[in-house]
Motif scaffolding. Structure first.
Motif, PDB file in Angstrom:
ATOM      1  N   SER A  21      14.281 -15.758   4.656  1.00 33.06           N
ATOM      2  CA  SER A  21      15.564 -15.102   4.376  1.00 33.06           C
ATOM      3  C   SER A  21      15.965 -15.251   2.915  1.00 33.06           C
ATOM      4  CB  SER A  21      16.660 -15.694   5.272  1.00 33.06           C
ATOM      5  OG  SER A  21      16.785 -17.093   5.055  1.00 33.06           O
ATOM      6  N   ASP A  22      15.209 -16.051   2.139  1.00 36.58           N
ATOM      7  CA  ASP A  22      15.532 -16.245   0.723  1.00 36.58           C
ATOM      8  C   ASP A  22      15.163 -15.005  -0.088  1.00 36.58           C
ATOM      9  OD1 ASP A  22      16.471 -18.818   1.153  1.00 36.58           O
ATOM     10  OD2 ASP A  22      14.505 -19.737   0.830  1.00 36.58           O
ATOM     11  N   GLU A  23      15.738 -14.910  -1.284  1.00 39.70           N
ATOM     12  CA  GLU A  23      15.509 -13.752  -2.151  1.00 39.70           C
ATOM     13  C   GLU A  23      14.020 -13.588  -2.457  1.00 39.70           C
ATOM     14  OE1 GLU A  23      16.780 -12.058  -6.586  1.00 39.70           O
ATOM     15  OE2 GLU A  23      17.245 -14.116  -6.001  1.00 39.70           O
ATOM     16  N   PHE A  24      13.552 -12.340  -2.400  1.00 36.55           N
ATOM     17  CA  PHE A  24      12.151 -12.007  -2.667  1.00 36.55           C
ATOM     18  C   PHE A  24      12.090 -11.167  -3.938  1.00 36.55           C
ATOM     19  CE2 PHE A  24       8.390  -9.372  -2.417  1.00 36.55           C
ATOM     20  CZ  PHE A  24       7.418 -10.217  -1.895  1.00 36.55           C
ATOM     21  N   ARG A  25      11.238 -11.566  -4.877  1.00 33.77           N
ATOM     22  CA  ARG A  25      11.082 -10.782  -6.104  1.00 33.77           C
ATOM     23  C   ARG A  25       9.663 -10.980  -6.632  1.00 33.77           C
ATOM     24  NH1 ARG A  25      14.081 -15.299  -6.965  1.00 33.77           N
ATOM     25  NH2 ARG A  25      13.585 -16.634  -8.758  1.00 33.77           N
ATOM     26  N   PHE A  26       9.216 -10.049  -7.470  1.00 35.79           N
ATOM     27  CA  PHE A  26       7.870 -10.154  -8.017  1.00 35.79           C
ATOM     28  C   PHE A  26       7.779  -9.424  -9.343  1.00 35.79           C
ATOM     29  CE2 PHE A  26       7.735  -6.082  -5.923  1.00 35.79           C
ATOM     30  CZ  PHE A  26       6.861  -5.306  -6.686  1.00 35.79           C
ATOM     31  N   THR A  27       6.818  -9.816 -10.141  1.00 36.16           N
ATOM     32  CA  THR A  27       6.436  -9.093 -11.357  1.00 36.16           C
ATOM     33  C   THR A  27       4.923  -8.903 -11.303  1.00 36.16           C
ATOM     34  OG1 THR A  27       6.229 -11.188 -12.578  1.00 36.16           O
ATOM     35  CG2 THR A  27       8.324 -10.012 -12.746  1.00 36.16           C
ATOM     36  N   ARG A  28       4.416  -7.995 -12.146  1.00 37.98           N
ATOM     37  CA  ARG A  28       2.983  -7.694 -12.119  1.00 37.98           C
ATOM     38  C   ARG A  28       2.369  -7.880 -13.503  1.00 37.98           C
ATOM     39  NH1 ARG A  28       0.505  -4.775  -8.136  1.00 37.98           N
ATOM     40  NH2 ARG A  28      -0.677  -3.512  -9.608  1.00 37.98           N
ATOM     41  N   GLU A  29       1.133  -8.398 -13.541  1.00 37.94           N
ATOM     42  CA  GLU A  29       0.301  -8.422 -14.729  1.00 37.94           C
ATOM     43  C   GLU A  29      -0.979  -7.677 -14.362  1.00 37.94           C
ATOM     44  OE1 GLU A  29      -0.612 -12.217 -16.302  1.00 37.94           O
ATOM     45  OE2 GLU A  29       1.456 -12.744 -16.783  1.00 37.94           O
ATOM     46  N   GLY A  30      -1.053  -6.399 -14.725  1.00 31.11           N
ATOM     47  CA  GLY A  30      -2.213  -5.603 -14.328  1.00 31.11           C
ATOM     48  C   GLY A  30      -2.266  -5.502 -12.818  1.00 31.11           C
ATOM     49  N   SER A  31      -3.323  -6.042 -12.209  1.00 32.08           N
ATOM     50  CA  SER A  31      -3.466  -6.000 -10.752  1.00 32.08           C
ATOM     51  C   SER A  31      -3.033  -7.307 -10.089  1.00 32.08           C
ATOM     52  CB  SER A  31      -4.924  -5.698 -10.384  1.00 32.08           C
ATOM     53  OG  SER A  31      -5.782  -6.715 -10.883  1.00 32.08           O
ATOM     54  N   LEU A  32      -2.388  -8.191 -10.850  1.00 30.95           N
ATOM     55  CA  LEU A  32      -1.938  -9.477 -10.314  1.00 30.95           C
ATOM     56  C   LEU A  32      -0.457  -9.422  -9.981  1.00 30.95           C
ATOM     57  CD1 LEU A  32      -2.534 -12.519  -9.744  1.00 30.95           C
ATOM     58  CD2 LEU A  32      -1.804 -12.948 -12.097  1.00 30.95           C
ATOM     59  N   ASN A  33      -0.108  -9.801  -8.741  1.00 34.32           N
ATOM     60  CA  ASN A  33       1.294  -9.859  -8.310  1.00 34.32           C
ATOM     61  C   ASN A  33       1.768 -11.312  -8.355  1.00 34.32           C
ATOM     62  OD1 ASN A  33       1.562  -6.964  -7.159  1.00 34.32           O
ATOM     63  ND2 ASN A  33      -0.276  -7.769  -6.150  1.00 34.32           N
ATOM     64  N   MET A  34       2.764 -11.565  -9.194  1.00 36.86           N
ATOM     65  CA  MET A  34       3.357 -12.900  -9.290  1.00 36.86           C
ATOM     66  C   MET A  34       4.649 -12.889  -8.481  1.00 36.86           C
ATOM     67  SD  MET A  34       2.555 -13.874 -13.239  1.00 36.86           S
ATOM     68  CE  MET A  34       3.480 -12.455 -13.859  1.00 36.86           C
ATOM     69  N   ILE A  35       4.626 -13.549  -7.335  1.00 38.07           N
ATOM     70  CA  ILE A  35       5.691 -13.449  -6.334  1.00 38.07           C
ATOM     71  C   ILE A  35       6.513 -14.730  -6.308  1.00 38.07           C
ATOM     72  CG2 ILE A  35       6.148 -13.164  -3.861  1.00 38.07           C
ATOM     73  CD1 ILE A  35       3.423 -11.640  -3.747  1.00 38.07           C
ATOM     74  N   ARG A  36       7.844 -14.574  -6.217  1.00 40.52           N
ATOM     75  CA  ARG A  36       8.737 -15.717  -6.067  1.00 40.52           C
ATOM     76  C   ARG A  36       9.618 -15.485  -4.840  1.00 40.52           C
ATOM     77  NH1 ARG A  36       9.206 -19.172 -10.556  1.00 40.52           N
ATOM     78  NH2 ARG A  36      11.149 -19.961  -9.703  1.00 40.52           N
ATOM     79  N   ILE A  37       9.781 -16.536  -4.061  1.00 37.83           N
ATOM     80  CA  ILE A  37      10.655 -16.499  -2.894  1.00 37.83           C
ATOM     81  C   ILE A  37      11.646 -17.641  -3.025  1.00 37.83           C
ATOM     82  CG2 ILE A  37      10.786 -16.650  -0.380  1.00 37.83           C
ATOM     83  CD1 ILE A  37       7.933 -15.561  -0.271  1.00 37.83           C
ATOM     84  N   GLY A  38      12.943 -17.288  -3.050  1.00 39.01           N
ATOM     85  CA  GLY A  38      13.957 -18.303  -3.278  1.00 39.01           C
ATOM     86  C   GLY A  38      13.836 -18.877  -4.674  1.00 39.01           C
ATOM     87  N   VAL A  39      14.185 -20.167  -4.821  1.00 36.90           N
ATOM     88  CA  VAL A  39      14.159 -20.800  -6.139  1.00 36.90           C
ATOM     89  C   VAL A  39      12.896 -21.620  -6.366  1.00 36.90           C
ATOM     90  CG1 VAL A  39      16.669 -20.914  -6.261  1.00 36.90           C
ATOM     91  CG2 VAL A  39      15.406 -22.822  -5.257  1.00 36.90           C
ATOM     92  N   SER A  40      12.045 -21.758  -5.352  1.00 36.74           N
ATOM     93  CA  SER A  40      10.942 -22.697  -5.518  1.00 36.74           C
ATOM     94  C   SER A  40       9.564 -22.129  -5.204  1.00 36.74           C
ATOM     95  CB  SER A  40      11.178 -23.933  -4.642  1.00 36.74           C
ATOM     96  OG  SER A  40      11.292 -23.563  -3.273  1.00 36.74           O
ATOM     97  N   GLU A  41       9.435 -21.241  -4.233  1.00 32.81           N
ATOM     98  CA  GLU A  41       8.111 -20.804  -3.808  1.00 32.81           C
ATOM     99  C   GLU A  41       7.529 -19.778  -4.780  1.00 32.81           C
ATOM    100  OE1 GLU A  41       7.998 -19.505   0.234  1.00 32.81           O
ATOM    101  OE2 GLU A  41       9.044 -21.275   0.994  1.00 32.81           O
ATOM    102  N   ARG A  42       6.261 -19.999  -5.149  1.00 34.24           N
ATOM    103  CA  ARG A  42       5.593 -19.104  -6.096  1.00 34.24           C
ATOM    104  C   ARG A  42       4.179 -18.808  -5.594  1.00 34.24           C
ATOM    105  NH1 ARG A  42       7.254 -23.372  -8.917  1.00 34.24           N
ATOM    106  NH2 ARG A  42       5.228 -23.943  -9.794  1.00 34.24           N
ATOM    107  N   PHE A  43       3.764 -17.555  -5.762  1.00 35.80           N
ATOM    108  CA  PHE A  43       2.442 -17.127  -5.307  1.00 35.80           C
ATOM    109  C   PHE A  43       1.854 -16.165  -6.332  1.00 35.80           C
ATOM    110  CE2 PHE A  43       5.369 -17.667  -1.785  1.00 35.80           C
ATOM    111  CZ  PHE A  43       4.700 -18.530  -0.925  1.00 35.80           C
ATOM    112  N   GLU A  44       0.526 -16.178  -6.489  1.00 37.42           N
ATOM    113  CA  GLU A  44      -0.184 -15.206  -7.322  1.00 37.42           C
ATOM    114  C   GLU A  44      -1.253 -14.552  -6.452  1.00 37.42           C
ATOM    115  OE1 GLU A  44      -1.595 -16.918 -10.925  1.00 37.42           O
ATOM    116  OE2 GLU A  44       0.410 -17.408 -11.674  1.00 37.42           O
ATOM    117  N   ILE A  45      -1.065 -13.254  -6.163  1.00 36.71           N
ATOM    118  CA  ILE A  45      -1.958 -12.538  -5.252  1.00 36.71           C
ATOM    119  C   ILE A  45      -2.421 -11.256  -5.945  1.00 36.71           C
ATOM    120  CG2 ILE A  45      -2.201 -11.481  -2.984  1.00 36.71           C
ATOM    121  CD1 ILE A  45       0.117 -13.180  -2.012  1.00 36.71           C
TER     122      ILE A  45
END
Length: 262
Positions: free
Chosen positions: A230-254
């Motif tokens: 339920s936390d805020e979902f946001r992302f930015t892109r570097e080429g074909s890389l998705n840098m995803i953040r959920i809430g204030v702490s969770e980070r993913f690179e897919i």
């Protein structure tokens, strides 16, 4: 008796030509310009990579507002990348997506001169166990308690070492290799196992935390669309890389290849 010297008339024609040529000669060797990093999500850092690729090894991470020398930009796989160097630390050199740099340098970047420099600078992960933080700060029982600055500096060195170790093992774009991830505030990126389910043009990436539990990340039309949190979902892109953040702490690179099989 004063002598009068007559200059050859040809000099009067050559001098203006020389003066006109000087600016052109100066323009033949353009130098770097200073660009400011911007456009990142709050609290995000821009990856400065050894090579101009979203899967290139991360040499450093810099925040919004950082000033970097911009030596020029090249289009790589349809995306412009610029060779940069931190104005405060010449050891931080590599490649960054042009869209996060303002202003951009219209000149082409030099041949991959940044890559070997950054590769030589980036610390390599060690197979040997590291001593605990108390020992690194001067022994198990120091005469005086370590300062907050010493603790912070040592912890930051550890965080960068773990981040480099994670990026060094990130060369494979297959689900079996996992993805870079972090669960808590201030935690360096580590590796999370994943599985991917496809349905039509959509997909769901199930991320399994190393310490247990999962996070579901949805992709729609090839782009990150949300999660089961339920936390805020946001992302930015570097080429074909998705840098995803959920809430204030969770980070993913897919990467797109992992998420949707591109």
């Amino acid at each position: 008796m004063k002598r009068k010297v007559r200059l050859p008339s040809t000099l009067f024609f050559v001098a203006p030509l020389l003066a006109a040529a000087l600016p052109a000669m100066a323009q033949d060797a353009p130098g770097p310009i200073v660009s400011i990093i911007g456009g990142l999500a709050p609290d995000d850092l821009l990856n400065i990579r050894v090579t101009a690729s979203p899967s290139g090894k991360v040499a450093a991470r810099l925040p919004n507002g950082t000033a970097v020398k911009n030596f020029g930009c090249n289009v790589v796989n349809g995306y412009p990348w610029c060779k940069v160097e931190d104005t405060q630390d010449a050891h931080i050199v590599g490649w960054a997506p042009a869209r996060y740099l303002s202003p951009n340098n219209p000149a082409p970047a030099p041949e991959d001169a940044a890559a070997p420099a950054a590769a030589a600078i980036a610390p390599q992960p060690s197979e040997e166990p590291q001593p605990d933080i108390a020992a690194r700060l001067g022994g198990g029982e120091p005469a005086e308690p370590p300062s907050a600055a010493e603790i912070g500096r040592t912890a930051m060195q550890d965080a960068y070492a773990l981040a480099f170790a994670a990026s060094a093992s990130a060369g494979s774009d297959t689900p079996d290799a996992g993805i870079p991830c972090a669960r808590h505030v201030g935690q360096p990126m580590t590796r999370c196992e994943i599985s991917v389910a496809h349905e039509g043009g959509d997909s769901v990436v199930t991320v399994t935390w190393p310490d247990g539990g999962t996070r579901l990340i949805n992709f729609h039309d090839g782009k990150p669309a949300g999660s089961d949190s339920s936390d805020e979902f946001r992302f930015t892109r570097e080429g074909s890389l998705n840098m995803i953040r959920i809430g204030v702490s969770e980070r993913f690179e897919i990467t797109d290849q992992v998420a949707v099989g591109e």
